[in-house]
Design a protein around this motif. Structure first.
Motif, PDB file in Angstrom:
ATOM      1  N   THR A  88      62.034   2.544  83.639  1.00  0.00           N
ATOM      2  CA  THR A  88      62.965   2.339  84.737  1.00  0.00           C
ATOM      3  C   THR A  88      63.314   0.858  84.847  1.00  0.00           C
ATOM      4  O   THR A  88      62.733   0.001  84.187  1.00  0.00           O
ATOM      5  CB  THR A  88      62.341   2.813  86.061  1.00  0.00           C
ATOM      6  OG1 THR A  88      61.161   2.055  86.299  1.00  0.00           O
ATOM      7  CG2 THR A  88      62.008   4.293  86.004  1.00  0.00           C
ATOM      8  N   ARG A  89      64.253   0.539  85.712  1.00  0.00           N
ATOM      9  CA  ARG A  89      64.691  -0.838  85.893  1.00  0.00           C
ATOM     10  C   ARG A  89      63.536  -1.723  86.360  1.00  0.00           C
ATOM     11  O   ARG A  89      63.368  -2.838  85.901  1.00  0.00           O
ATOM     12  CB  ARG A  89      65.823  -0.875  86.907  1.00  0.00           C
ATOM     13  CG  ARG A  89      66.435  -2.254  87.070  1.00  0.00           C
ATOM     14  CD  ARG A  89      67.514  -2.279  88.109  1.00  0.00           C
ATOM     15  NE  ARG A  89      68.512  -1.267  87.847  1.00  0.00           N
ATOM     16  CZ  ARG A  89      69.337  -0.787  88.781  1.00  0.00           C
ATOM     17  NH1 ARG A  89      69.272  -1.226  89.999  1.00  0.00           N
ATOM     18  NH2 ARG A  89      70.231   0.125  88.478  1.00  0.00           N
ATOM     19  N   LYS A  90      62.718  -1.194  87.261  1.00  0.00           N
ATOM     20  CA  LYS A  90      61.571  -1.954  87.770  1.00  0.00           C
ATOM     21  C   LYS A  90      60.591  -2.267  86.639  1.00  0.00           C
ATOM     22  O   LYS A  90      60.091  -3.390  86.526  1.00  0.00           O
ATOM     23  CB  LYS A  90      60.868  -1.150  88.862  1.00  0.00           C
ATOM     24  CG  LYS A  90      59.708  -1.888  89.513  1.00  0.00           C
ATOM     25  CD  LYS A  90      58.966  -1.000  90.484  1.00  0.00           C
ATOM     26  CE  LYS A  90      59.668  -0.931  91.803  1.00  0.00           C
ATOM     27  NZ  LYS A  90      58.890  -0.192  92.818  1.00  0.00           N
ATOM     28  N   GLU A  91      60.327  -1.284  85.767  1.00  0.00           N
ATOM     29  CA  GLU A  91      59.404  -1.503  84.646  1.00  0.00           C
ATOM     30  C   GLU A  91      59.967  -2.520  83.655  1.00  0.00           C
ATOM     31  O   GLU A  91      59.241  -3.344  83.113  1.00  0.00           O
ATOM     32  CB  GLU A  91      59.118  -0.180  83.943  1.00  0.00           C
ATOM     33  CG  GLU A  91      58.314   0.794  84.782  1.00  0.00           C
ATOM     34  CD  GLU A  91      58.250   2.177  84.167  1.00  0.00           C
ATOM     35  OE1 GLU A  91      59.008   2.452  83.207  1.00  0.00           O
ATOM     36  OE2 GLU A  91      57.461   2.993  84.651  1.00  0.00           O
ATOM     37  N   LYS A  93      62.073  -5.019  84.345  1.00  0.00           N
ATOM     38  CA  LYS A  93      61.992  -6.352  84.944  1.00  0.00           C
ATOM     39  C   LYS A  93      60.572  -6.904  84.863  1.00  0.00           C
ATOM     40  O   LYS A  93      60.373  -8.085  84.587  1.00  0.00           O
ATOM     41  CB  LYS A  93      62.456  -6.304  86.403  1.00  0.00           C
ATOM     42  CG  LYS A  93      63.952  -6.224  86.537  1.00  0.00           C
ATOM     43  CD  LYS A  93      64.377  -6.296  87.988  1.00  0.00           C
ATOM     44  CE  LYS A  93      65.880  -6.227  88.099  1.00  0.00           C
ATOM     45  NZ  LYS A  93      66.321  -6.307  89.500  1.00  0.00           N
ATOM     46  N   ALA A  94      59.578  -6.056  85.100  1.00  0.00           N
ATOM     47  CA  ALA A  94      58.186  -6.497  85.004  1.00  0.00           C
ATOM     48  C   ALA A  94      57.846  -6.900  83.574  1.00  0.00           C
ATOM     49  O   ALA A  94      57.158  -7.897  83.337  1.00  0.00           O
ATOM     50  CB  ALA A  94      57.249  -5.394  85.479  1.00  0.00           C
TER      51      ALA A  94
END
Length: 147
Positions: A88-91, A93-94
């Motif tokens: 996902t986008r959050k993963e 970015k991390a």
């Protein structure tokens, strides 16, 4: 009405075949054939045949199946893109932040002009060990066991 007639004819034919099979002393097969031949009549009596014929002959039902198929295709596509793209986008970015932190200390180190090997590539291995090394290992094992 035609469906009921066809189902009755199929069941009657199946029961006749079951009777002939039982006459030949193959009772297990005859019982199985009788069970299969009773299914069409059971489906007609429960109303499943009427329900299926309503589904088959209504265009709105087929459009509904088409919409469900498109929805499933969209879900499958997004899942495949998510797996291929790294989550996902959050993963993502991390992962980018972690990569920036790992690269930052290496970039600040002074370079002496020597070419460095990337960390992803393993060091090349020797093509073959010397035969003497192999025999030394074997001798050590034999000595350990008293041979």
């Amino acid at each position: 009405m035609i469906a009921e007639t066809v189902a009755s004819a199929v069941s009657a034919a199946g029961l006749g075949i079951a009777a002939i099979t039982a006459y030949r002393k193959r009772f297990l097969s005859a019982t199985r054939i009788a069970a299969y031949s009773l299914v069409p009549v059971g489906l007609v009596m429960t109303g499943v045949v009427g329900w299926v014929s309503d589904i088959v002959f209504k265009p709105s039902v087929w459009l509904g199946f088409g919409v469900l198929g498109v929805a499933w295709l969209l879900f499958a596509t997004t899942r495949a893109v998510e797996r291929r793209g790294g989550g996902t986008r959050k993963e993502r970015k991390a992962a980018e932040a972690a990569q920036r932190q790992a690269v930052a200390p290496a970039a600040s180190a002074p370079s002496l002009g020597a070419a460095t090997r990337p960390a992803a590539q393993p060091a090349p291995r020797a093509k073959a060990a010397a035969p003497a090394d192999d025999f030394d290992d074997i001798e050590a094992i034999l000595k350990k066991h008293g041979i």
